[in-house]
Design a protein around this motif. Structure first.
Motif, PDB file in Angstrom:
ATOM      1  N   ALA A 201     -12.355 -20.451  -6.890  1.00  0.00           N
ATOM      2  CA  ALA A 201     -13.552 -19.631  -6.672  1.00  0.00           C
ATOM      3  C   ALA A 201     -13.165 -18.256  -6.142  1.00  0.00           C
ATOM      4  CB  ALA A 201     -14.491 -20.340  -5.697  1.00  0.00           C
ATOM      5  N   ARG A 202     -12.224 -18.211  -5.204  1.00  0.00           N
ATOM      6  CA  ARG A 202     -11.797 -16.921  -4.642  1.00  0.00           C
ATOM      7  C   ARG A 202     -11.170 -16.029  -5.713  1.00  0.00           C
ATOM      8  NH1 ARG A 202      -9.345 -20.218  -0.311  1.00  0.00           N
ATOM      9  NH2 ARG A 202     -10.794 -20.331   1.450  1.00  0.00           N
ATOM     10  N   ALA A 203     -10.503 -16.656  -6.698  1.00  0.00           N
ATOM     11  CA  ALA A 203      -9.840 -15.891  -7.754  1.00  0.00           C
ATOM     12  C   ALA A 203     -10.808 -15.424  -8.832  1.00  0.00           C
ATOM     13  CB  ALA A 203      -8.737 -16.739  -8.384  1.00  0.00           C
ATOM     14  N   GLY A 204     -12.053 -15.832  -8.746  1.00  0.00           N
ATOM     15  CA  GLY A 204     -13.018 -15.471  -9.784  1.00  0.00           C
ATOM     16  C   GLY A 204     -12.665 -16.071 -11.126  1.00  0.00           C
ATOM     17  N   ALA A 205     -12.033 -17.267 -11.120  1.00  0.00           N
ATOM     18  CA  ALA A 205     -11.526 -17.875 -12.346  1.00  0.00           C
ATOM     19  C   ALA A 205     -12.481 -18.889 -12.949  1.00  0.00           C
ATOM     20  CB  ALA A 205     -10.174 -18.543 -12.061  1.00  0.00           C
ATOM     21  N   ALA A 206     -13.636 -19.091 -12.349  1.00  0.00           N
ATOM     22  CA  ALA A 206     -14.592 -20.072 -12.869  1.00  0.00           C
ATOM     23  C   ALA A 206     -16.012 -19.591 -12.632  1.00  0.00           C
ATOM     24  CB  ALA A 206     -14.377 -21.433 -12.205  1.00  0.00           C
ATOM     25  N   ASP A 207     -16.901 -20.015 -13.516  1.00  0.00           N
ATOM     26  CA  ASP A 207     -18.323 -19.715 -13.363  1.00  0.00           C
ATOM     27  C   ASP A 207     -19.043 -20.794 -12.573  1.00  0.00           C
ATOM     28  OD1 ASP A 207     -18.763 -17.291 -15.257  1.00  0.00           O
ATOM     29  OD2 ASP A 207     -17.579 -18.698 -16.447  1.00  0.00           O
ATOM     30  N   LEU A 208     -18.491 -21.991 -12.587  1.00  0.00           N
ATOM     31  CA  LEU A 208     -19.060 -23.106 -11.831  1.00  0.00           C
ATOM     32  C   LEU A 208     -17.959 -24.104 -11.520  1.00  0.00           C
ATOM     33  CD1 LEU A 208     -20.801 -25.649 -14.160  1.00  0.00           C
ATOM     34  CD2 LEU A 208     -19.963 -23.485 -15.085  1.00  0.00           C
ATOM     35  N   LEU A 209     -18.227 -24.989 -10.561  1.00  0.00           N
ATOM     36  CA  LEU A 209     -17.252 -25.975 -10.113  1.00  0.00           C
ATOM     37  C   LEU A 209     -17.767 -27.381 -10.373  1.00  0.00           C
ATOM     38  CD1 LEU A 209     -16.240 -24.504  -6.626  1.00  0.00           C
ATOM     39  CD2 LEU A 209     -15.289 -23.958  -8.886  1.00  0.00           C
ATOM     40  N   VAL A 210     -16.848 -28.267 -10.752  1.00  0.00           N
ATOM     41  CA  VAL A 210     -17.142 -29.692 -10.870  1.00  0.00           C
ATOM     42  C   VAL A 210     -16.640 -30.354  -9.589  1.00  0.00           C
ATOM     43  CG1 VAL A 210     -16.733 -31.807 -12.174  1.00  0.00           C
ATOM     44  CG2 VAL A 210     -16.961 -29.612 -13.375  1.00  0.00           C
ATOM     45  N   ILE A 211     -17.551 -30.975  -8.870  1.00  0.00           N
ATOM     46  CA  ILE A 211     -17.274 -31.509  -7.542  1.00  0.00           C
ATOM     47  C   ILE A 211     -17.372 -33.032  -7.576  1.00  0.00           C
ATOM     48  CG2 ILE A 211     -18.032 -31.539  -5.131  1.00  0.00           C
ATOM     49  CD1 ILE A 211     -16.894 -28.870  -5.948  1.00  0.00           C
ATOM     50  N   LYS A 212     -16.363 -33.708  -7.017  1.00  0.00           N
ATOM     51  CA  LYS A 212     -16.347 -35.166  -6.976  1.00  0.00           C
ATOM     52  C   LYS A 212     -16.134 -35.632  -5.546  1.00  0.00           C
ATOM     53  CE  LYS A 212     -14.705 -35.460 -11.729  1.00  0.00           C
ATOM     54  NZ  LYS A 212     -13.623 -35.814 -12.666  1.00  0.00           N
ATOM     55  N   ALA A 213     -16.932 -36.603  -5.126  1.00  0.00           N
ATOM     56  CA  ALA A 213     -16.921 -37.005  -3.716  1.00  0.00           C
ATOM     57  C   ALA A 213     -15.603 -37.632  -3.299  1.00  0.00           C
ATOM     58  CB  ALA A 213     -18.084 -37.973  -3.451  1.00  0.00           C
ATOM     59  N   GLN A 214     -15.114 -38.610  -4.055  1.00  0.00           N
ATOM     60  CA  GLN A 214     -13.911 -39.317  -3.618  1.00  0.00           C
ATOM     61  C   GLN A 214     -12.676 -38.410  -3.525  1.00  0.00           C
ATOM     62  OE1 GLN A 214     -12.900 -43.498  -4.177  1.00  0.00           O
ATOM     63  NE2 GLN A 214     -14.325 -43.506  -5.908  1.00  0.00           N
ATOM     64  N   PRO A 215     -12.339 -37.636  -4.573  1.00  0.00           N
ATOM     65  CA  PRO A 215     -11.129 -36.812  -4.487  1.00  0.00           C
ATOM     66  C   PRO A 215     -11.186 -35.707  -3.439  1.00  0.00           C
ATOM     67  CG  PRO A 215     -11.855 -37.068  -6.762  1.00  0.00           C
ATOM     68  CD  PRO A 215     -12.966 -37.562  -5.895  1.00  0.00           C
ATOM     69  N   LEU A 216     -12.393 -35.356  -2.982  1.00  0.00           N
ATOM     70  CA  LEU A 216     -12.532 -34.255  -2.028  1.00  0.00           C
ATOM     71  C   LEU A 216     -12.773 -34.740  -0.601  1.00  0.00           C
ATOM     72  CD1 LEU A 216     -14.535 -31.736  -4.228  1.00  0.00           C
ATOM     73  CD2 LEU A 216     -12.120 -31.624  -3.579  1.00  0.00           C
ATOM     74  N   GLY A 217     -12.655 -36.040  -0.361  1.00  0.00           N
ATOM     75  CA  GLY A 217     -12.715 -36.532   1.012  1.00  0.00           C
ATOM     76  C   GLY A 217     -14.072 -37.004   1.466  1.00  0.00           C
TER      77      GLY A 217
END
Length: 332
Positions: A201-217
């Protein structure tokens, strides 16, 4: 505090659930389930993940079973249909398992398959949902920048909602986005497998993020990432049982805005589950609810003894890593 390892393994159940169609090289999904004070929770990192990565999934399981409750902002979450890399002739039959879903996520770039096969699959998905539906594609990092641009040109007639993780690196995603294809770029592995999930996100490399509960804690940790990233998100899953999908639904219910349908309808990919009331799509959405696990189903679909032993050794190794960090199970 971190629950003791005895609390985690004493009554743990390891299941092996067959899939309806092969998906990303997997025919059977294994998962470890345990009941905490807040209810049933799931630990199911893919088998190839080493303890350093898998321990984040354990942190999520503990958060969902032992952590604080997150107040949901909604009681239903709109979801997409998930289409494996199958022959185009099979598309309609698979999508029939997702009643009411207006969005299809199509797997593309499967090793050993061709772009022509991808085009045929995406065409069939577009024909199924019609002009008003949404079609997104997921390449799981298998394309180069040039291959991505060629594929998006070939897929242009099908009005893609977005392309998910076409390339491996953040720099490559940025190059695809800068090429001006008109197709938004979503980041998945560049979030959940990154040392810094906010870097893309900081790099401006994506328009949106795919977020998953388990892999992100867990729900709380993933919600913080969403807040700090400041980008639209799609909450998704990793072929979880209905228990893991419930965790994802609670995460989606905690996100203030959901402009895109979420990838939480994947109980439809399973030939078996751990509950008599699986979290299946209905009317294009899934409920935000805890799962009432059926002990008879846990026994019926129990993994072989050697696989159960492997999973118990794995959770012990992950627990030891969390314990080394002072018992914290939510990343700061």
């Amino acid at each position: 505090m971190l629950p003791s390892i005895d609390d985690l393994v004493r009554d743990a159940h390891v299941v092996a659930l067959p899939l309806r169609n092969r998906f990303r090289g997997v025919d059977v999904r294994e998962a470890l389930l345990v009941e905490g004070p807040r209810g049933w929770t799931e630990f199911s990192p893919f088998v190839e993940y080493e303890p350093a990565e898998a321990s984040t999934w354990l942190r999520a399981a503990i958060d969902f079973g032992w952590g604080d409750e997150t107040a949901p902002l909604r009681d239903r979450v709109p979801v997409n249909a998930t289409l494996p890399a199958v022959d185009a002739a099979l598309v309609a039959g698979i999508l029939d398992r997702y009643p009411g879903c207006r969005t299809v996520k199509v797997k593309v770039a499967e090793p050993g398959q061709s772009l022509a096969g991808d085009v045929a699959r995406v065409r069939a998905a577009r024909e199924y949902v019609g002009a008003a539906g949404r079609v997104r594609v997921d390449a799981n990092m298998h394309w180069s920048v040039d291959e991505t641009l060629a594929a998006l040109e070939a897929l242009a007639p099908f009005d893609l909602e977005y392309v998910e993780q076409p390339c491996r690196t953040v720099a490559e995603l940025a190059a695809v986005r800068a090429a001006g294809t008109g197709v938004p770029v979503a980041a998945d592995e560049s979030v959940r497998k990154a040392a810094d999930p906010l870097a893309v996100a900081r790099a401006g490399a994506a328009d949106l993020l795919v977020i998953k509960a388990q892999p992100l804690g867990g729900v709380a940790a993933a919600t913080r990432i969403v807040r700090e990233a400041g980008l639209p998100v799609v909450v998704s899953s990793a072929i979880d049982t209905s228990v893991g999908l419930s965790m994802g639904a609670y995460l989606a219910a905690a996100v203030p805005a959901l402009p895109h349908d979420c990838g939480l309808g994947t109980a439809a990919m399973l030939n078996a589950d751990v509950t008599r009331e699986p979290l299946l799509p209905s009317g294009g959405a899934v409920d935000v609810r805890r799962i009432d696990v059926d002990i008879d189903l846990l026994r019926q679909h129990a993994a072989p003894a050697e696989r159960r032993a492997w999973w118990l050794d794995r959770i012990r190794a992950c627990h030891a890593l969390l314990d080394e960090n002072g018992g914290a199970y939510r990343p700061e």
